[in-house]
Design an enzyme around this catalytic site. Structure first.
Site, PDB file in Angstrom:
ATOM      1  N   LYS A 116      -8.809   2.590   3.234  1.00 28.21           N
ATOM      2  CA  LYS A 116      -7.823   1.533   2.978  1.00 28.21           C
ATOM      3  C   LYS A 116      -7.832   1.045   1.542  1.00 28.21           C
ATOM      4  CE  LYS A 116      -7.010  -0.479   7.447  1.00 28.21           C
ATOM      5  NZ  LYS A 116      -7.422  -1.484   8.411  1.00 28.21           N
ATOM      6  N   GLU A 200      -7.608 -10.080   1.949  1.00 30.45           N
ATOM      7  CA  GLU A 200      -6.159 -10.250   1.769  1.00 30.45           C
ATOM      8  C   GLU A 200      -5.731 -11.641   2.182  1.00 30.45           C
ATOM      9  OE1 GLU A 200      -4.264  -7.312   4.192  1.00 30.45           O
ATOM     10  OE2 GLU A 200      -4.580  -5.717   2.728  1.00 30.45           O
ATOM     11  N   ARG A 297       0.710  12.017   9.535  1.00 31.75           N
ATOM     12  CA  ARG A 297       0.966  12.852  10.723  1.00 31.75           C
ATOM     13  C   ARG A 297       2.307  12.441  11.327  1.00 31.75           C
ATOM     14  NH1 ARG A 297       0.022   8.387  14.147  1.00 31.75           N
ATOM     15  NH2 ARG A 297      -1.706   7.142  13.388  1.00 31.75           N
TER      16      ARG A 297
HETATM   17  C1  MV4 Z   1      -2.948  -8.268   8.668  1.00 35.59           C
HETATM   18  C2  MV4 Z   1      -2.424  -9.352   9.419  1.00 35.59           C
HETATM   19  C3  MV4 Z   1      -2.091 -10.499   8.733  1.00 35.59           C
HETATM   20  N1  MV4 Z   1      -2.276 -10.566   7.407  1.00 35.59           N
HETATM   21  N2  MV4 Z   1      -3.098  -8.383   7.337  1.00 35.59           N
HETATM   22  C4  MV4 Z   1      -4.202  -5.570  12.397  1.00 35.59           C
HETATM   23  C5  MV4 Z   1      -4.695  -4.149  12.447  1.00 35.59           C
HETATM   24  C6  MV4 Z   1      -4.597  -3.630  11.049  1.00 35.59           C
HETATM   25  N3  MV4 Z   1      -3.996  -2.314  11.045  1.00 35.59           N
HETATM   26  C7  MV4 Z   1      -3.779  -4.618  10.281  1.00 35.59           C
HETATM   27  N4  MV4 Z   1      -3.668  -5.801  11.082  1.00 35.59           N
HETATM   28  C8  MV4 Z   1      -3.207  -6.971  10.575  1.00 35.59           C
HETATM   29  N5  MV4 Z   1      -3.316  -7.129   9.235  1.00 35.59           N
HETATM   30  C9  MV4 Z   1      -2.768  -9.521   6.743  1.00 35.59           C
HETATM   31  N6  MV4 Z   1      -2.942  -9.627   5.413  1.00 35.59           N
HETATM   32  C10 MV4 Z   1      -2.278  -9.201  10.786  1.00 35.59           C
HETATM   33  C11 MV4 Z   1      -2.657  -8.008  11.378  1.00 35.59           C
HETATM   34  C12 MV4 Z   1      -2.444  -7.914  12.776  1.00 35.59           C
HETATM   35  C13 MV4 Z   1      -1.533  -6.997  13.281  1.00 35.59           C
HETATM   36  C14 MV4 Z   1      -0.839  -6.144  12.439  1.00 35.59           C
HETATM   37  C15 MV4 Z   1       0.059  -5.257  12.927  1.00 35.59           C
HETATM   38  C16 MV4 Z   1       0.249  -5.199  14.297  1.00 35.59           C
HETATM   39  C17 MV4 Z   1      -0.430  -6.021  15.157  1.00 35.59           C
HETATM   40  C18 MV4 Z   1      -1.338  -6.932  14.663  1.00 35.59           C
HETATM   41  C19 MV4 Z   1      -2.010  -7.774  15.529  1.00 35.59           C
HETATM   42  C20 MV4 Z   1      -2.881  -8.678  15.025  1.00 35.59           C
HETATM   43  C21 MV4 Z   1      -3.113  -8.735  13.663  1.00 35.59           C
END
Ligand code: MV4
Length: 659
Positions: A116, A200, A297
């Site tokens: 990441k 972040e 992918r």
């Molecule tokens: C975040 C976020 C809020 N702010 N980043 C969750 C898994 C990972 N792939 C990224 N995720 C998140 N990153 C920032 N800066 C909230 C989430 C997140 C989320 C993101 C996409 C889909 C579902 C989610 C569920 C909870 C939190």
């Protein structure tokens, strides 16, 4: 030109890839683990190779076994599907070494996007917008705390090697930072063997919006618009749609251009997805967007993009792998209508969506049309194995607009019959018809926020479900009576008549079922020309007309009533006197739950008496005895000690003792 394609995957994606490959005249080679020997993805292939036992690490994730299978079958290309080896750079290297084309990007592109923090560095240089944050190499705790304060709370600490929410911590204020950092690092070390983190700005109302991109080996890169995948639980998607509800064309062009810039930054070739997080607090899908990660992918949810563009993404992947240029330029790709996908899983919404593997007693797909599609690798009689992802099918619909797509998808989910495992089918119908979903008010908190409406408590068993179960039970008895009679050469005996299933016609009989923790009793009343039920509430229901849209399926002594996407499981409680009533025990004995055979106490041809323990199963750390329902003889034993058995699997066959 690819002539022989090995598909290094299983289930619906292997079936999906095979469909396009065959249409293109390519010879399709499947691989399978032991449990998948008779699976649909093997049946649709031209040829199939066993690559190992059930454990994915020894089969679908086993690079040497997959490469050996490709060599043995003279495959000139491998399609990895998604999951398993699809983003494994070492596998990409192994394909190069074996001189077999991988339908996917280069190992370098996979490595560039695998970490990441590193991928954010690449994107920052390419001017792709990033969430305000810190993703440097310096991991000194005091320095990280200072960075967090500069970003401004709340912040999110993420594992650099992470995914799926592991190693993630929200920090609301400066005084909570040190402890949260230590926890995130600990979790990251345990899960990924690497405790590097990034920090972040935490978005409180994010949407997950991703862009489908495609590159070729001639320097062309295009995007195929976006998908909104905000409906998730346990960091896994359940509903995906294209385009993103409410996104304006101007923003669509901007996010598409950012995704193309991201792909160009790593000389991307093939199908890829650039994930963004969108701050949906004030302007929904049109809020500021930030790069999250890139998936190198084809994705599970690619069908919604296929519906709105009219393109076949697997065909494009194969053309690119052949060294050809992309078939279309950006200006030739247009967006038509709206498509939504719902993922049908064997999981229990009542138990926080825990996987619920089991035997598929019935899987009946309604007729497909130009605007509805079900992608599956599962058929009636299959087991949803504990070893793999519990997804049963992807149910997808296309409409002229979003309302049309919702209506078509809801109709499809209502018509689909899936009996046996506990599934999220009814939950999906409630999710896509919820007023907030219908008006496009989706974000990643949607499911948690609407939990009570989406997962209501069930109040008893509907009369129609009970009627359908009883009708099924009586029909089954009639058939068994008929079978026994014809076995005795009495074709026209009263045993064969379905309305008099017993010589001594009983006028009333009480049947008992277990519904979860509670018991349900129903009195079956046989009159001269009709059968009716008297339910515990006192109401009377006619068996023929009272099913009210419910139909029922049976597995051993477990009955599954289904109607419009809902399922109710009732376990018959058989009174001891009925077992002894029979001339002897006969028929199959099935596993009441998935488990492991820990003891087999009888062998074929052995005489057994009623109540004798025949086999012992271990399930959920408890032992369950399988006992003889009556005197008889063991005709066959289907499992040995140590075997894993699916729920409903036939364990032994008994036959009546000869007089
Ligand atoms: C975040 C976020 C809020 N702010 N980043 C969750 C898994 C990972 N792939 C990224 N995720 C998140 N990153 C920032 N800066 C909230 C989430 C997140 C989320 C993101 C996409 C889909 C579902 C989610 C569920 C909870 C939190």
């Amino acid at each position: 030109m690819i002539e022989r394609l090995l598909i290094a995957n299983r289930g619906e994606i292997a079936v999906r890839v095979a469909r396009t490959a065959k249409r293109m005249g390519i010879h399709v080679i499947a691989v399978y683990s032991d449990t998948d020997a008779a699976a649909m993805h093997v049946a649709v292939a031209d040829e199939a190779v066993r690559i190992g036992p059930d454990a994915a690490a020894e089969s679908y994730l086993n690079i040497d076994a997959v490469i050996a299978a490709a060599r043995e079958t003279r495959a000139d290309a491998i399609h990895p599907g998604y999951g398993f080896l699809s983003e494994n750079a070492d596998f990409a290297d192994a394909c190069v070494a074996a001189e077999i084309r991988l339908v996917g990007p280069s190992a370098d592109a996979m490595r560039a996007m695998g970490d990441k923090a590193a991928s954010k560095e690449v994107m920052s240089k390419a001017d792709v917008p990033l969430v305000p944050g810190y993703h440097g190499a310096d991991q000194d705790p005091a320095m990280l705390a200072k960075q967090a304060a500069e970003i401004g709370f709340p912040v999110l600490i993420k594992a650099s090697a992470g995914g799926g929410g592991r190693g993630m911590r929200i920090v609301e204020s400066a005084d909570a930072f040190d402890e949260a950092l230590a926890a995130a690092q600990r979790e990251a070390r345990g899960a990924f063997g690497n405790d590097r983190v990034l920090i972040e700005k935490y978005l409180t109302t994010p949407r997950h919006i991703e862009v489908q991109v495609f590159g070729d080996d001639h320097g062309n890169v295009v995007h195929l618009f976006e998908r909104d995948c905000s409906l998730q639980r346990r960091y896994q998607k359940v509903v995906e749609e294209a385009p993103a509800p409410g996104m304006r064309d101007e923003r669509r062009a901007e996010i598409g251009a950012a995704a193309v810039a991201a792909a160009r930054a790593i000389d991307y070739s093939g199908a890829g997805t650039v994930e963004f997080i969108v701050d949906a607090t004030t302007d929904g899908a049109n809020g500021p967007f930030y790069f999250m990660e890139m998936n190198t992918r084809l994705q599970v949810e690619h069908p919604v993009t296929e519906f709105i563009t009219g393109l076949d993404l697997v065909e494009w992947q194969l053309l690119v792998a052949n060294g050809e240029a992309l078939p279309l330029e950006q200006g030739d790709i247009s967006l038509k209508g709206h498509a939504i996908e719902a993922r049908l899983y064997a999981e229990d919404p009542d138990r926080d969506f825990l996987p619920a593997p089991g035997h598929v007693v019935a899987f009946e797909v309604p007729e497909m049309g130009a605007s509805v599609r079900i992608d599956t690798g599962v058929a009636t009689g299959d087991d949803i194995a504990v070893s793999y992802d519990p997804m049963i099918a992807k149910v997808i619909a296309h409409g002229a607009d979003r309302d049309g797509a919702i209506a078509a998808l809801d109709g499809l989910l209502a018509a689909l019959v899936c009996a046996g495992p506990v599934t999220n089918q009814a939950f999906l119908r409630r999710a896509i018809t919820h007023p907030d979903f219908v008006c496009g008010a989706v974000d990643t908190g949607f499911i948690d926020r609407h939990r009570d409406a989406l997962i209501p408590l069930r109040d008893g068993v509907p009369d129609g479900a009970l009627a359908a179960v009883v009708a099924r039970l009586l029909a089954q008895r009639a058939r068994q009576a008929g079978d026994q009679a014809s076995a005795r050469g009495e074709a026209n005996s009263p045993w064969a008549a379905s309305d008099s299933w017993r010589a001594n016609l009983q006028n009333a009989e009480t049947l008992l079922f277990r519904d979860g923790e509670s018991e349900v009793s129903v009195c079956v009343v046989h009159d001269a020309d009709r059968v009716s039920l008297t339910l515990s509430g006192g109401q009377s229901v006619d068996l023929e007309t009272g099913c009210d849209g419910w139909s029922a399926f049976v597995l051993g002594n477990i009955y599954f009533a289904v109607a419009a996407g809902s399922q109710i499981r009732l376990e018959r409680i058989v009174a001891v006197d009925e077992a002894s009533d029979r001339a002897g025990a006969s028929g199959g004995l099935n596993a009441p739950m998935p488990g492991k055979v820990v003891r087999v106490m009888v062998a074929a041809d052995e005489q057994v008496s009623r109540g004798q323990t025949l086999m012992v199963l271990e399930a959920m750390k408890m032992e369950h005895a399988i006992t003889a329902p009556g005197d008889g003889k063991v005709a066959a034993v289907f499992f040995a000690e140590g075997d894993q058995v699916a729920e409903g699997a036939e364990l032994l066959q008994l036959e009546p003792v000869e007089d």
